[in-house]
Design an enzyme around this catalytic site. Structure first.
Site, PDB file in Angstrom:
ATOM      1  N   ASP A   1      38.230  19.511   3.011  1.00 36.91           N
ATOM      2  CA  ASP A   1      37.775  18.556   1.985  1.00 36.91           C
ATOM      3  C   ASP A   1      36.249  18.468   2.023  1.00 36.91           C
ATOM      4  O   ASP A   1      35.684  17.468   2.443  1.00 36.91           O
ATOM      5  CB  ASP A   1      38.406  17.180   2.217  1.00 36.91           C
ATOM      6  CG  ASP A   1      38.033  16.214   1.094  1.00 36.91           C
ATOM      7  OD1 ASP A   1      37.695  16.688  -0.001  1.00 36.91           O
ATOM      8  OD2 ASP A   1      38.077  14.988   1.336  1.00 36.91           O
TER       9      ASP A   1
ATOM     10  N   GLU B   1      38.277  22.913  -5.205  1.00 40.74           N
ATOM     11  CA  GLU B   1      37.755  22.594  -6.527  1.00 40.74           C
ATOM     12  C   GLU B   1      38.804  21.785  -7.299  1.00 40.74           C
ATOM     13  O   GLU B   1      39.953  21.631  -6.851  1.00 40.74           O
ATOM     14  CB  GLU B   1      37.410  23.891  -7.279  1.00 40.74           C
ATOM     15  CG  GLU B   1      36.587  23.634  -8.523  1.00 40.74           C
ATOM     16  CD  GLU B   1      35.725  24.818  -8.952  1.00 40.74           C
ATOM     17  OE1 GLU B   1      35.689  25.838  -8.256  1.00 40.74           O
ATOM     18  OE2 GLU B   1      35.064  24.697 -10.007  1.00 40.74           O
TER      19      GLU B   1
ATOM     20  N   HIS C   1      35.009  19.987  -5.085  1.00 40.79           N
ATOM     21  CA  HIS C   1      33.837  20.712  -5.608  1.00 40.79           C
ATOM     22  C   HIS C   1      33.642  20.391  -7.091  1.00 40.79           C
ATOM     23  O   HIS C   1      34.479  20.753  -7.931  1.00 40.79           O
ATOM     24  CB  HIS C   1      34.099  22.208  -5.416  1.00 40.79           C
ATOM     25  CG  HIS C   1      32.990  23.099  -5.865  1.00 40.79           C
ATOM     26  ND1 HIS C   1      31.904  23.394  -5.081  1.00 40.79           N
ATOM     27  CD2 HIS C   1      32.801  23.781  -7.021  1.00 40.79           C
ATOM     28  CE1 HIS C   1      31.098  24.220  -5.722  1.00 40.79           C
ATOM     29  NE2 HIS C   1      31.624  24.469  -6.917  1.00 40.79           N
TER      30      HIS C   1
ATOM     31  N   ASP D   1      32.546  23.624 -12.418  1.00 43.04           N
ATOM     32  CA  ASP D   1      31.466  24.314 -13.134  1.00 43.04           C
ATOM     33  C   ASP D   1      31.496  23.910 -14.610  1.00 43.04           C
ATOM     34  O   ASP D   1      32.369  23.173 -15.042  1.00 43.04           O
ATOM     35  CB  ASP D   1      31.597  25.839 -12.980  1.00 43.04           C
ATOM     36  CG  ASP D   1      32.873  26.377 -13.618  1.00 43.04           C
ATOM     37  OD1 ASP D   1      33.911  25.719 -13.505  1.00 43.04           O
ATOM     38  OD2 ASP D   1      32.825  27.453 -14.244  1.00 43.04           O
TER      39      ASP D   1
END
Ligand code: 9MR
Length: 746
Positions: free
Chosen positions: A706, A715, A658, A335
């Protein structure tokens, strides 16, 4: 659903259990967006996010084809000759027409259903039955929302594809049952593998060179059922083969993936794991000259539209009346949030990696990493750390404002964004969140460490750090219990923490080691944590940082009165982790008391290895060094999933972590995560929809997938890679020492 319909349906289910059991299976995962956006994907031209419980995308006008703008979900199973109903509720901010397809996910994209759907501003439910002609596990549902003249907002909810049999249970591909470090082993350290077998008695093993010649043989040692994987395991100790490439280990009719004895993989990992931080930089273009063409990208969050930050960021409503320039720093993870608590431990570990070798920084020294500041007279790892330190200092409340000297807990988007989304395209409002004692003490600790380490290179910056550290300490003492709210997690992580005794201890330790002042020394020795056993099986983390202070008190020279006791406590901690590693089927120094693997368990493993490595530094006991390397064996493939958790290392590596920019799994034009990026790893609590769909009931060390949608298991983050970088630095040094040694022997 209306009340009447519900009652009727319940009636049918009660009188006719067969009808209830035969309800069509649901093929869509997270169709109601309760679990965020995963595993949904969309084209980069239509940023989407969950708004009021629906998935909404900003669709550009003027595209040529319906499929120029898509929202979809892949890996849908279809059975030939079976009926399905594709249903959803959708609206658009202006009347438009879209296509809803159920089709093959790859060329020629043959559609089993392709429906023109008129949309209005009123959310409307539609349902389209069809019968599939194909059998495939690779279908997709797609909303093709291009070819409209003007931009509009598309929103969809309650997507369902009902029919067929429930998706088959997920069975991970765990490859050969002989599990090794897929990169390799150092020549003079222990070499262990794990065999998964039904055999209860020892079985024969053979070690072969790349040419197939057997160079060693022996028998395995049964280890019983491993509770972390529920596998019956044996351990193989395959001795001291000569340096070479492409070895394989065979046992019980299975052969491992190839691996090396000796080589420079840990030296590469030392550099690669640090490169991660340059790539995560906010506020600067990632330059192809340093990152390579496929990883280059424009600067994120420098006040250029569609970004709304980070050069002049307001607080959340009601939190403050000023704006701050909080550009720079590293994005936390997949993020785009920037969190002081997590930023703190990350930069601390980089500085500590430097401090450990500061008299001879070698491969992390000036001009050695691929960063713009190379050859400026400052060790490169400190240049990288400074990028984050300057951001942390910007998060302090300015003088004259309420809570001056405290640090804002975090800055991030006001709503969650979806994937993929390169940072410079993030359109959300960025906001500063309230100050917290934990964040403030993270600034105190890391700025104190900064002052100590930058002194010889940039006195002015070191002084600036020291002033900030002292101010932060004073502010935290005056506001000792301001905690980040656990519910402040919209658009970014909460990073909440209601026990800051450990942050006080860590900050006091760093301030004392830098200044030698009595005030900080008294704070260290009077902390209940100074004499507590803080080396827990769970390991330390962003939320539990006392070990950071204890390790530095043990290793950084000072006049601390009980320094030798402190050093003894670290050795006792290393002994504990050594015993754990020796008891585990996969040789890993991690065995949480409740058997539950934490979110980011790989970093808990790595942090326990930091303690073991420090134990080695203090004593030179090879058992500690070997336990560190054994932990790396686990991370690089000797584990229940037979998977290297580090991108680019090992034959079977995690590479779909991620991440909003390294999102190759969703958009082939984007890269995979950078080599040297460690996945969070098995997480017993599987909070995300992909993991919940596939991994329910998983054994702790197998709660991992994965898949880019699995944000709870897969992540990448700065605090996990900082632990990897620290341990890789240690391992690379051992590799160099053993290479020199074997060269002397030759
Ligand atoms: O690493 C964090 C983990 O310890 C927490 O349990 C979890 C839930 O609060 O959050 C993790 O951190 C995530 C953060 O909130 C947002 N950026 C990505 C982080 C890694 O998943």
């Amino acid at each position: 659903m209306s009340r009447k319909m519900l009652i009727a349906l319940l009636g049918i289910m009660l009188v006719n259990p067969v009808a209830a059991a035969a309800a069509p299976a649901e093929q869509i995962t997270n169709g109601g967006f309760e679990a965020g956006t995963a595993p949904w994907w969309w084209t980069g031209n239509a940023p989407a996010s969950v708004v009021d419980g629906r998935l909404c995308a900003e669709v550009p006008g003027g595209t040529a084809n319906p499929w120029d703008v898509i929202i979809g979900q892949n890996e849908i199973d279809l059975e030939a000759g079976t009926s399905y109903a594709f249903a959803f509720t959708a609206s658009a901010s202006a009347p438009v027409s879209i296509r809803a397809n159920v089709q093959l996910a790859d060329p020629p994209y043959t559609a089993e259903l392709s429906q023109q759907v008129p949309l209005t501003t009123t959310a409307t439910r539609v349902e389209y039955p069809f019968t599939s002609k194909v059998a495939t596990a690779k279908a997709q549902v797609v909303f093709q929302i291009g070819a409209n003249a003007n931009p509009f907002t598309f929103c969809v909810d309650d997507v369902s594809l009902a029919g067929g049999t429930p998706p088959p249970p997920y069975i991970p591909d765990t490859g050969p049952r002989v599990r090794v470090n897929q990169s390799g082993y150092l020549p003079s350290s222990a070499k262990h593998a794990t065999l998964v077998t039904t055999a209860t008695q020892p079985v024969a093993w053979q070690l072969r060179k790349a040419d197939g010649k057997v160079v060693a043989r022996g028998t395995s040692k049964p280890q019983g059922i491993d509770p972390t994987s529920r596998q019956n395991t044996h351990v193989i100790d395959f001795g001291s083969p000569p340096v070479g490439k492409g070895y394989t280990l065979s046992a019980d009719g299975e052969t491992s993936v190839p691996f090396d004895i000796g080589g420079d993989f840990y030296q590469r990992l030392r550099t690669d794991s640090l490169a991660f931080f340059y790539h995560q930089r906010s506020g600067t273009p990632i330059d192809a000259a340093f990152a390579g063409a496929s990883y280059a990208r424009p600067a994120g969050h420098v006040g250029v539209a569609p970004n709304q930050g980070d050069t002049s960021v307001p607080c959340q409503p009601g939190v403050c009346d000023y704006r701050l320039d909080v550009r720079g720093g590293w994005y936390d993870a997949g993020d785009h949030g920037k969190y002081v608590v997590n930023g703190g431990i990350s930069v601390a570990q980089l500085m500590s990696e430097f401090e450990r070798v500061k008299h001879n920084p070698g491969a992390i020294g000036d001009g050695k990493l691929k960063i713009p500041e190379g050859r400026n007279g400052v060790p490169d790892i400190l240049d990288e750390a400074r990028w984050q330190l300057e951001f942390l200092l910007r998060m302090q409340v300015p003088a004259g404002k309420p809570y001056a000297g405290m640090a804002h807990h975090k800055i991030h988007d006001n709503e969650w964004t979806g994937l993929p989304l390169p940072p410079h395209q993030d359109p959300k409002l960025r906001e500063l969140h309230p100050v917290s004692t934990a964040a403030t003490l993270n600034v105190a600790a890391t700025a104190a460490q900064c002052a100590r380490l930058f002194g010889p290179y940039d006195r002015a910056f070191a002084n600036k750090c020291l002033t900030a550290a002292r101010q932060a300490w004073t502010a935290a003492k005056a506001n000792p219990a301001i905690y980040a709210s656990p519910s402040d997690g919209t658009g970014g992580g909460a990073y909440d923490d209601t026990n800051v005794t450990d942050e006080f201890y860590w900050a006091a330790a760093e301030l004392y080691l830098t200044t030698g002042s009595r005030e900080y020394r008294d704070a260290v020795v009077s902390s209940p944590l100074h004499t507590a056993d803080i080396f827990t099986q769970e390991g330390f983390s962003w939320q539990s940082v006392a070990v950071l202070g204890r390790l530095d008190l043990a290793t950084v020279p000072s006049g601390l009165p009980d320094r030798s006791r402190v050093r003894g406590s670290v050795i006792a901690g290393a002994d504990k982790y050594l015993a754990t590693a020796r008891s585990q089927a996969y040789g890993v120094a991690y065995a949480p008391g409740d058997g539950m693997y934490a979110w980011g368990s790989n970093s808990q493993v790595l942090n326990n290895l930091v303690v073991l490595a420090t134990g080695y530094d203090l004593t030179k006991r090879t058992a500690y060094r070997d336990a560190v390397l054994s932990g790396l064996d686990y991370l690089l493939g000797r584990n229940p999933l037979n998977l290297s958790y580090v991108t680019g290392y090992g034959e079977r590596d995690a590479h779909n972590q991620h991440h909003r920019f390294w999102a190759h799994q969703l958009d082939p034009a984007l890269p995979n995560p950078l080599a040297g990026s460690v996945a969070g790893g098995p997480n017993s609590s599987i909070q995300d929809p992909v993991a919940q769909d596939k991994l329910r009931g998983c054994a702790a060390a197998m709660c991992y997938i994965d898949d880019i949608g699995s944000w709870a298991t897969n992540e990448v983050t700065i605090n996990w890679n900082s632990a990897l970088a620290w341990v890789a630095g240690f391992a690379a040094e051992q590799a160099e020492a053993q290479r020199c040694h074997s060269m002397r022997v030759e």
